[in-house]
Write an enzyme that holds these catalytic residues in place. Structure first.
Site, short mmCIF file in Angstrom:
data_model
loop_
_atom_site.label_atom_id
_atom_site.label_comp_id
_atom_site.label_asym_id
_atom_site.label_seq_id
_atom_site.Cartn_x
_atom_site.Cartn_y
_atom_site.Cartn_z
N GLY A 1 -0.75 -3.08 5.79
CA GLY A 1 -1.75 -4.23 5.51
C GLY A 1 -2.36 -3.56 7.46
N THR B 1 0.59 -1.31 -0.29
CA THR B 1 -0.21 0.00 0.27
C THR B 1 0.91 1.32 -0.07
OG1 THR B 1 -1.93 -1.04 1.03
CG2 THR B 1 -1.90 0.86 0.89
N ASP C 1 -8.63 -9.69 1.03
CA ASP C 1 -9.08 -9.11 2.15
C ASP C 1 -10.22 -10.10 3.17
OD1 ASP C 1 -6.20 -7.66 2.39
OD2 ASP C 1 -7.60 -5.92 2.16
#
Length: 581
Positions: free
Chosen positions: A488, A402, A442
């Site tokens: 995360g 990310t 996810d």
């Protein structure tokens, strides 16, 4: 301390010739981070903090040309997709918190990927009905959700943008044609992921040389396909991505991925929408800490941790006391227990959102924490809830990758955005110069816990739960701080720790980002390797914790708005910078 959910109205590659772009200042005297020190950046008019110098520069150039925060956001994201492809891009999704200075209005935009209409609860189960191994699910088409980033860029620009849409694409298009030097960080990630990244021709040809060796740091990497893709979107807007040949190529790549095909279809692109949602805010020591609500667990879980921590004298104990970290560890474990049971896409699953941030409920949860003794057992609580649904605990893995960036423009508009393709390099499928996400992993791999359904189970059109925590802190109804991080499910701990370090322990925002990480989610306490956090290991083990010493590679970025101007900070663990004038 009232907590509520409410809508608030109110270098490395090239020597960059950038004005006022020093990158970070002092470390708290008692803290040894083990990382390169960065310095606090000061500015008067505007500021950008981003995970890569070229991306920050792209945003800064747009602001210099008279663009606003949304214009700069588009330019930064497009450049990140080129120079930090392992972390985010137009093949993924994002959450954005936005302060509109003219309207005195805080809002959030949900550009999370969605599960395909053909997805079933058995998507991540093997032939025996057992959950797949994580990477068996990730690599290939099975894990790819409908991308949301392009529609976020388009719709927010249509609503708030100032400069012409096409102009915002020029920096990334030109850089893709000219090429950029692979950074040491990207080179290491390519090398570490060689087996998975070389499985499919698109990524193999892009990231490896003809002999199959990972391209090393310093290699000039050109991406003419990405340049052409961006030119197509620049000319045709979001429809060029969602209803044209780009979408067709994505669908074909996903559905025909050798060994692990997915079920994405054109219908998913036709149906995809951005959702503007109310922010979730928590009062913390006179500040409103506001962020993204469900399907993100970020703002709720950060808010729970801060609220429970307020019942203890962290200010007196300080940043080096094992008592402070024991309270934060147990508060985090309690919050994560609630997260695992209750938090998911509230458009699909009833959620006790107001109950999870209820003042009395969190005071009761805080009473479970006994200074000096680790909690022996942690389970989800019973928040006030009018719904009678019984839920099971999920099984979802959210690994760190990310990217996060912040922007404040000269008019006072503020962007805090966390953007992702999920795991490093996403699904490892590349289409037209960009990587596709693996966001569907996810979701919980199991749909039921015994007889009880799991809130975060796979359902068609549903958005998987996230830990992304883009945050804007308000003071007296005005923006005070924009902050967020990749990482995360540890994002929540990184952001909560930085907020406590600044708001409770009085560290400036660079000191707060520099300090060593101590994170607990599900039981073990993680201490950041190579820092003074390791010194707490004996004391925490004596309290009853299992302790791991490991790398904790956050990517925090922050901008503070003061009466004298702006302060920017970038995480010393990554290559990001703050630029301002």
């Amino acid at each position: 301390m009232k907590i509520k959910t409410l809508l608030i109205l109110s270098g490395l590659f090239t020597t960059l010739n950038i004005h006022a772009a020093q990158v970070a200042d002092s470390v708290a005297p008692e803290i040894n981070t083990g990382h390169d020190v960065k310095t606090l950046t000061h500015a008067k008019q505007w500021m950008v903090t981003a995970a890569n110098p070229l991306a920050a520069k792209a945003g800064a150039d747009i602001l210099r040309q008279g663009g606003n925060a949304i214009d700069a956001m588009v330019a930064v994201q497009l450049m990140l997709g080129l120079v930090e492809p392992q972390s985010s891009g137009i093949g993924g999704g994002a959450f954005m918190v936005y302060w509109d200075q003219k309207k005195q209005h805080l809002t959030t935009f949900d550009a999370r990927e969605t599960a395909p209409v053909q997805a079933t609860p058995e998507l991540f189960l093997d032939e025996q009905g057992q959950p797949l191994q994580f990477y068996d699910a990730v690599v290939g088409g099975r894990s790819v959700g409908t991308p949301g980033t392009v529609k976020l860029l388009w719709e927010t620009h249509q609503k708030y943008g100032k400069l012409p849409w096409k102009k915002l694409f020029a920096p990334a298009i030109e850089q893709a044609k000219q090429g950029f030097r692979i950074s040491p960080r990207l080179a290491k990630q390519i090398a570490d992921d060689t087996q998975r990244l070389s499985r499919y021709p698109g990524t193999r040809n892009y990231f490896f040389d003809p002999q199959g060796n990972p391209k090393p740091a310093g290699t000039l990497l050109k991406n003419p396909e990405y340049a052409q893709t961006l030119a197509t979107i620049a000319n045709g807007g979001a429809n060029a991505f969602y209803r044209g040949d780009i979408a067709k190529d994505i669908v074909a790549t996903v559905r025909h991925a050798p060994g692990n095909p997915g079920v994405l279809s054109q219908t998913d692109f036709d149906n995809y929408t951005i959702k503007e949602r109310q922010p979730v805010c928590a009062d913390y020591q006179g500040y409103d800490v506001c962020g993204m609500g469900p399907p993100s667990s970020g703002a709720l879980t950060v808010g729970q941790i801060l609220s429970m921590a307020q019942h203890f004298d962290l200010k007196k104990w300080g940043a080096t006391s094992e008592k402070s970290w024991q309270v934060l560890a147990d508060a985090s474990r309690l919050a994560f227990a609630d997260r695992g049971k209750f938090m998911a896409d509230e458009d699909f699953v009833p959620m006790p959102t107001s109950g999870l941030v209820n003042q009395d409920y969190l005071a009761q949860r805080a009473q479970l924490i006994q200074p000096g003794q680790a909690l022996t057992k942690v389970s989800a609580g019973n928040p006030p809830w009018q719904h009678a649904m019984q839920l099971g605990t999920d099984q979802a893995i959210e690994l760190p990758c990310t990217s996060h960036f912040n922007i404040v423009d000269r008019d006072g508009n503020v962007v805090s955005i966390t953007t992702t393709i999920e795991n490093g390099f996403g699904s490892r499928l590349m289409v037209r110069g960009f990587l596709l996400n693996n966001e569907l992993t996810d979701f919980s791999f199991k749909s039921h816990d015994g007889d009880n359904p799991v809130a975060n189970r796979v359902e068609p059109g549903k958005r998987p739960r996230s830990s992304m925590s883009p945050t804007i802190v308000l003071k007296d109804g005005q923006p005070y701080l924009a902050i967020g991080s990749p990482g995360g499910s540890r994002i929540i701990g990184y952001v909560a720790q930085a907020l406590i370090a600044h708001l409770t322990w009085g560290q400036d925002i660079q000191q707060a980002l520099n300090m060593p990480h101590i994170v607990d989610r599900f039981g073990p306490v993680d201490l950041e390797q190579g820092t003074t956090a390791e010194q707490l290991k004996p004391a925490l083990e004596k309290m009853g914790y299992h302790v791991n010493v490991r790398a904790l590679n956050s990517g925090l970025h922050a901008i503070r708005l003061t009466k004298d101007g702006l302060e920017g900070a970038a995480d010393p663990r990554r290559e990001g910078v703050a630029i301002g004038e």
